[in-house]
Write a protein that holds these residues in place. Structure first.
Motif, PDB file in Angstrom:
ATOM      1  N   UNK A   1      24.791 -30.086  25.950  1.00  0.00           N
ATOM      2  CA  UNK A   1      24.362 -31.118  25.008  1.00  0.00           C
ATOM      3  C   UNK A   1      22.931 -31.508  25.315  1.00  0.00           C
ATOM      4  N   UNK A   2      22.177 -31.778  24.265  1.00  0.00           N
ATOM      5  CA  UNK A   2      20.928 -32.507  24.453  1.00  0.00           C
ATOM      6  C   UNK A   2      21.312 -33.976  24.564  1.00  0.00           C
TER       7      UNK A   2
ATOM      8  N   UNK B   1      11.078 -38.691  10.959  1.00  0.00           N
ATOM      9  CA  UNK B   1      10.855 -38.356  12.369  1.00  0.00           C
ATOM     10  C   UNK B   1      11.770 -37.208  12.771  1.00  0.00           C
ATOM     11  N   UNK B   2      11.394 -36.531  13.859  1.00  0.00           N
ATOM     12  CA  UNK B   2      12.161 -35.401  14.389  1.00  0.00           C
ATOM     13  C   UNK B   2      13.133 -35.883  15.464  1.00  0.00           C
ATOM     14  N   UNK B   3      14.376 -35.589  15.316  1.00  0.00           N
ATOM     15  CA  UNK B   3      15.434 -35.791  16.300  1.00  0.00           C
ATOM     16  C   UNK B   3      16.727 -36.024  15.545  1.00  0.00           C
ATOM     17  N   UNK B   4      17.763 -36.361  16.268  1.00  0.00           N
ATOM     18  CA  UNK B   4      19.050 -36.672  15.656  1.00  0.00           C
ATOM     19  C   UNK B   4      19.901 -37.437  16.660  1.00  0.00           C
ATOM     20  N   UNK B   5      20.935 -38.076  16.143  1.00  0.00           N
ATOM     21  CA  UNK B   5      21.913 -38.732  17.007  1.00  0.00           C
ATOM     22  C   UNK B   5      21.615 -40.165  17.388  1.00  0.00           C
ATOM     23  N   UNK B   6      20.521 -40.738  16.889  1.00  0.00           N
ATOM     24  CA  UNK B   6      20.192 -42.114  17.226  1.00  0.00           C
ATOM     25  C   UNK B   6      20.880 -43.116  16.311  1.00  0.00           C
ATOM     26  N   UNK B   7      20.792 -44.388  16.672  1.00  0.00           N
ATOM     27  CA  UNK B   7      21.418 -45.430  15.858  1.00  0.00           C
ATOM     28  C   UNK B   7      20.720 -45.588  14.514  1.00  0.00           C
ATOM     29  N   UNK B   8      19.437 -45.193  14.453  1.00  0.00           N
ATOM     30  CA  UNK B   8      18.690 -45.284  13.217  1.00  0.00           C
ATOM     31  C   UNK B   8      18.743 -43.953  12.473  1.00  0.00           C
ATOM     32  N   UNK B   9      18.824 -44.008  11.144  1.00  0.00           N
ATOM     33  CA  UNK B   9      18.866 -42.788  10.348  1.00  0.00           C
ATOM     34  C   UNK B   9      17.480 -42.171  10.238  1.00  0.00           C
TER      35      UNK B   9
ATOM     36  N   UNK C   1      27.030 -28.051  21.774  1.00  0.00           N
ATOM     37  CA  UNK C   1      27.842 -28.919  20.916  1.00  0.00           C
ATOM     38  C   UNK C   1      27.158 -30.260  20.691  1.00  0.00           C
ATOM     39  N   UNK C   2      25.828 -30.257  20.723  1.00  0.00           N
ATOM     40  CA  UNK C   2      25.063 -31.499  20.589  1.00  0.00           C
ATOM     41  C   UNK C   2      25.435 -32.273  19.335  1.00  0.00           C
ATOM     42  N   UNK C   3      25.530 -31.579  18.198  1.00  0.00           N
ATOM     43  CA  UNK C   3      25.797 -32.271  16.928  1.00  0.00           C
ATOM     44  C   UNK C   3      27.209 -32.829  16.861  1.00  0.00           C
ATOM     45  N   UNK C   4      28.127 -32.262  17.638  1.00  0.00           N
ATOM     46  CA  UNK C   4      29.517 -32.729  17.603  1.00  0.00           C
ATOM     47  C   UNK C   4      29.763 -33.856  18.590  1.00  0.00           C
ATOM     48  N   UNK C   5      29.115 -33.821  19.754  1.00  0.00           N
ATOM     49  CA  UNK C   5      29.322 -34.748  20.867  1.00  0.00           C
ATOM     50  C   UNK C   5      30.698 -34.504  21.498  1.00  0.00           C
ATOM     51  N   UNK C   6      30.895 -34.915  22.755  1.00  0.00           N
ATOM     52  CA  UNK C   6      32.215 -34.752  23.394  1.00  0.00           C
ATOM     53  C   UNK C   6      33.294 -35.622  22.771  1.00  0.00           C
ATOM     54  N   UNK C   7      32.902 -36.580  21.945  1.00  0.00           N
ATOM     55  CA  UNK C   7      33.898 -37.422  21.269  1.00  0.00           C
ATOM     56  C   UNK C   7      34.643 -36.625  20.204  1.00  0.00           C
TER      57      UNK C   7
END
Length: 378
Positions: free
Chosen positions: A197-198, A329-337, A177-183
């Motif tokens: 989660x990653x 760049x490769x990744x997701x979930x950071x404060x920067x787009x 559920x990495x893309x969803x987050x526990x929130x």
């Protein structure tokens, strides 16, 4: 700290973790690899013998995630892939695994190699098709693995029905559920046995920590095997990384809220854009699983989306190259787009050559829209 507070309050206060020795409102970092015994050879602190299985910083971060997930127990690992590997290594030779297709390629690649080495039968299915998932499990299954929302297709698997398919046929359900987050999502409450989660992604949120996490609904024999394997193999997150993760999680609720709002606005912008062929985002009413996503995700749909630019691969690469705020760049979930041309990374999986995967950050949304407006030439 009271355990009945809302998630945003829980993470903001780091689950009540403080530095008891100094009175600091921020937990201290304890980097010791071993812990002393008193003169009678009794442990000075019965919780700590050696860093590999015992880390105060690890326990603090795990306690925060455990509460967010509504889990019986949570274990942190040195990467998301290490967490996935731990969720599979308990399987005996000759087991049967059902894997969702079209998910993060790194996950698929490792699971394929692992199952081949161990003589495990691996079956793949579009898990967003609940009937197909139920049918493929009918001959028995030991583990079902789904990723929802999926990366980069943004497909939604029905977690409750996936759990039913797994349990009815003798297996367990593991949900990434990495893309969803526990929130936004609580897979354990919907019947999943383990949620992964990653932690590198939105849990930390600052692109400076590598980590992974597993949380269980119940502590049974399988979970005990996972816990023991982590300790014995040394697959532990270090104290400094755990401390950084804790620091990042204190703003998790705010970041996820902003990322979801920004992504929703961008998806709406793309939906009517003449230079965009399609946008894959479960928050759009036109998404085929929008109603299901809305029922499984509370407070938004996350910051991950994919956009298909009209034209060929060169058109998509040109758009990505003209972006100024979205970092390539490769990744997701950071404060920067971030923006990534996924075909350049995994062309062998049949992804569309005009697909751009976006990780939407917390910037001003109008700046993000303006950046794409000039990049798309409209």
């Amino acid at each position: 700290m009271e355990h009945d507070v809302k998630p945003a309050t829980w993470v903001a206060h780091a689950g009540g973790a403080k530095d008891q020795s100094s009175g600091g409102v921020v937990p201290a970092i304890q980097p010791a690899t071993t812990f002393y015994r008193d003169s009678d050879y009794g442990l000075h602190n019965p919780d700590n013998i050696y860093l590999r299985p015992h880390s105060e910083n690890l326990r603090q971060a795990e306690a925060v995630i455990q509460k967010l997930e509504g889990a019986a127990e949570t274990l942190l690992f040195p990467s998301g892939m290490a967490a996935i590997a731990a969720a599979f290594r308990w399987l005996p030779n000759g087991a049967r695994v059902v894997l969702q297709d079209g998910i993060y390629w790194g996950t698929t690649k490792w699971i394929q190699a692992f199952c081949q080495r161990r003589g495990i039968t691996l079956l793949t299915v579009d898990a967003s098709d609940t009937e197909a998932l139920a049918a493929i499990c009918q001959d028995g299954v030991d583990l079902v693995f789904v990723e929802t929302p999926s990366n980069p297709w943004l497909k939604i698997a029905d977690i409750a029905k996936a759990a039913e398919a797994a349990h009815t046929n003798g297996g367990i359900l593991v949900v990434d559920a990495t893309a969803a987050t526990p929130i936004l999502s609580k897979p354990l409450a919907l019947g999943a046995d383990i949620v992964m989660h990653s932690a590198t992604k939105a849990l930390n949120g600052h692109s400076d920590v590598l980590g992974g996490v597993l949380s269980c609904r119940e502590q049974g024999e399988i979970w005990e095997a996972i816990r023991t394997d982590r300790a014995d193999s040394g697959a532990m997150l270090g104290p400094f990384e755990a401390w950084l993760l804790m620091r990042g999680m204190r703003t998790l609720a705010l970041r996820v809220e902003r990322m979801s709002e920004n992504a929703q606005a961008l998806a709406t912008y793309f939906a009517d854009h003449p230079a965009v062929e399609d946008v894959l985002y479960p928050g759009l009413p036109t998404h085929p699983a929008h109603a299901l996503a809305k029922s499984q995700m509370t407070g938004g749909f996350g910051g991950l989306m994919s956009v298909l630019v009209k034209g060929d691969m060169q058109n998509a690469l040109a758009v990505a190259g003209r972006l100024n705020l979205f970092v390539r760049a490769t990744s997701l979930g950071g404060v920067e787009s971030l923006v990534e041309h996924r075909y350049s990374v995994e062309s062998h999986t049949g992804l569309p050559q005009n697909l751009l995967r976006l990780s939407v950050g917390i910037e001003d949304v109008q700046d993000l829209i303006d950046d794409f407006a000039q990049a798309l030439g409209q």
